[in-house]
Scaffold this motif. Sequence first.
Motif, mmCIF file in Angstrom:
data_model
loop_
_atom_site.group_PDB
_atom_site.id
_atom_site.type_symbol
_atom_site.label_atom_id
_atom_site.label_comp_id
_atom_site.label_asym_id
_atom_site.label_seq_id
_atom_site.Cartn_x
_atom_site.Cartn_y
_atom_site.Cartn_z
ATOM 1 N N ILE A 109 38.627 58.181 35.879
ATOM 2 C CA ILE A 109 38.044 57.383 36.907
ATOM 3 C C ILE A 109 38.797 56.394 37.638
ATOM 4 O O ILE A 109 38.996 56.323 38.682
ATOM 5 C CB ILE A 109 36.236 57.214 36.678
ATOM 6 N N ASN A 110 39.097 55.335 36.532
ATOM 7 C CA ASN A 110 40.058 54.447 36.960
ATOM 8 C C ASN A 110 41.294 54.758 37.609
ATOM 9 O O ASN A 110 41.429 54.100 38.749
ATOM 10 C CB ASN A 110 40.525 53.568 35.720
ATOM 11 N N GLU A 111 41.836 55.664 37.484
ATOM 12 C CA GLU A 111 43.329 56.298 37.934
ATOM 13 C C GLU A 111 42.983 56.830 39.370
ATOM 14 O O GLU A 111 43.464 56.699 40.222
ATOM 15 C CB GLU A 111 43.725 57.306 37.024
ATOM 16 N N GLN A 112 41.882 57.416 39.507
ATOM 17 C CA GLN A 112 41.388 58.122 40.753
ATOM 18 C C GLN A 112 41.011 56.898 41.692
ATOM 19 O O GLN A 112 41.717 56.921 43.008
ATOM 20 C CB GLN A 112 40.178 59.064 40.597
ATOM 21 N N LEU A 113 40.382 55.852 41.380
ATOM 22 C CA LEU A 113 39.849 54.683 41.951
ATOM 23 C C LEU A 113 41.216 53.971 42.465
ATOM 24 O O LEU A 113 41.341 53.469 43.539
ATOM 25 C CB LEU A 113 39.157 53.901 41.542
ATOM 26 N N ALA A 115 44.158 55.103 42.879
ATOM 27 C CA ALA A 115 44.852 55.881 44.108
ATOM 28 C C ALA A 115 44.285 55.415 45.454
ATOM 29 O O ALA A 115 45.166 55.642 46.449
ATOM 30 C CB ALA A 115 44.764 57.261 43.724
ATOM 31 N N ILE A 116 43.059 55.097 45.610
ATOM 32 C CA ILE A 116 42.432 54.653 47.040
ATOM 33 C C ILE A 116 42.770 53.306 47.289
ATOM 34 O O ILE A 116 43.087 53.049 48.461
ATOM 35 C CB ILE A 116 40.992 54.670 46.514
ATOM 36 N N GLY A 117 43.456 52.572 46.214
ATOM 37 C CA GLY A 117 43.701 51.171 46.513
ATOM 38 C C GLY A 117 43.256 50.122 45.471
ATOM 39 O O GLY A 117 43.984 48.733 45.721
ATOM 40 N N PHE A 118 42.304 50.232 44.931
ATOM 41 C CA PHE A 118 41.797 49.151 43.861
ATOM 42 C C PHE A 118 43.095 49.072 42.679
ATOM 43 O O PHE A 118 43.782 49.887 42.434
ATOM 44 C CB PHE A 118 40.743 49.918 43.186
ATOM 45 N N ASN A 153 35.347 44.575 48.790
ATOM 46 C CA ASN A 153 34.158 44.930 49.540
ATOM 47 C C ASN A 153 34.829 45.662 50.855
ATOM 48 O O ASN A 153 34.137 46.609 51.296
ATOM 49 C CB ASN A 153 33.463 43.573 50.048
ATOM 50 N N GLN A 154 36.059 45.340 51.378
ATOM 51 C CA GLN A 154 36.742 46.012 52.399
ATOM 52 C C GLN A 154 37.113 47.510 52.052
ATOM 53 O O GLN A 154 36.778 48.455 52.730
ATOM 54 C CB GLN A 154 37.828 45.117 52.822
ATOM 55 N N LEU A 155 37.561 47.692 50.686
ATOM 56 C CA LEU A 155 37.989 48.916 50.177
ATOM 57 C C LEU A 155 36.855 49.578 50.097
ATOM 58 O O LEU A 155 36.875 50.992 50.265
ATOM 59 C CB LEU A 155 38.738 48.528 48.820
ATOM 60 N N PHE A 156 35.849 49.138 49.578
ATOM 61 C CA PHE A 156 34.582 49.746 49.327
ATOM 62 C C PHE A 156 33.940 50.297 50.603
ATOM 63 O O PHE A 156 33.305 51.534 50.576
ATOM 64 C CB PHE A 156 33.357 48.958 48.574
#
Length: 281
Positions: A109-113, A115-118, A153-156
Amino acid sequence: MPYLRKQQPAHGGRDPGAVYNGRQEKDDNLRLALAVGEILQENGIQVEYTRTTDVYETPYQKAMEANEAGVDLFISIHRNSFPTDNVVSGVESLVYDLSGLKLQIAESINEQLEAIGFVNLGVTARPNLVVLKRTKMPAVLVEVGFMNSDTDNQLFDDNFDAIAQAIASGILDVLETNHLIPGEYGGATNLQNPSNSQNMPNPEHSGYMPVNYRVQVGAFRNRMYAERLRNELMEMDFPAFIDDSGEYLRVQVGGFDNLEEAALMERRLKREGYQTVIVSE
């Protein structure tokens, strides 16, 4: 039987969780938990929720509900907070201890997130948290960014659908890799599916022959995981490649015109600790 998963949107009712500029964690948690659950259900997973509306239950009650329901996996959706605003950002997952299926899912899960920018803050053992200590099944608590981080919050907000897909895919990839669910669930989509002509076997590449049988070592939605496994196998001199002809990225080894040769290769892979299945093409 489909995997049964308990979805726990943290806080609720009189407990808002972390609050920042009028934003309440309980609202983000519930919205995200429902979105993740919907994706999992579309992929054949049975999902139960500790709440679907703005109500409060203690962490102990939530753990007991999961135990009584006999679910196979417990996922708790949170957002994090720090004493000083806009100092820390990133995703973190918590588990009872750093072992087993729960650790694999947390890392996935952490690796997937990431990849989004977190920022990936890693996985932490928190054995005293009630929902991790009292649940009888593998349990993961996911902190999806910091409430008091404008960056998170912007990423979310800007990537909400991708975040829900990332968490669901992080779970499904691990369940599939461990053969806990079928590897070809309907409704699944690849998160990343760029052109991949160099990944398909070429007759001029060493180890490839006109195929009847191949040994499959993994099937993934996420190209990063598929390429990682392929490269690992190639470093060990296995003629591995990625077959992207279907909905999943399938990591396979060799191409054999009879079952006996495929079985010999499968035994070699199993001796190295890989879980395998022979497929015919």
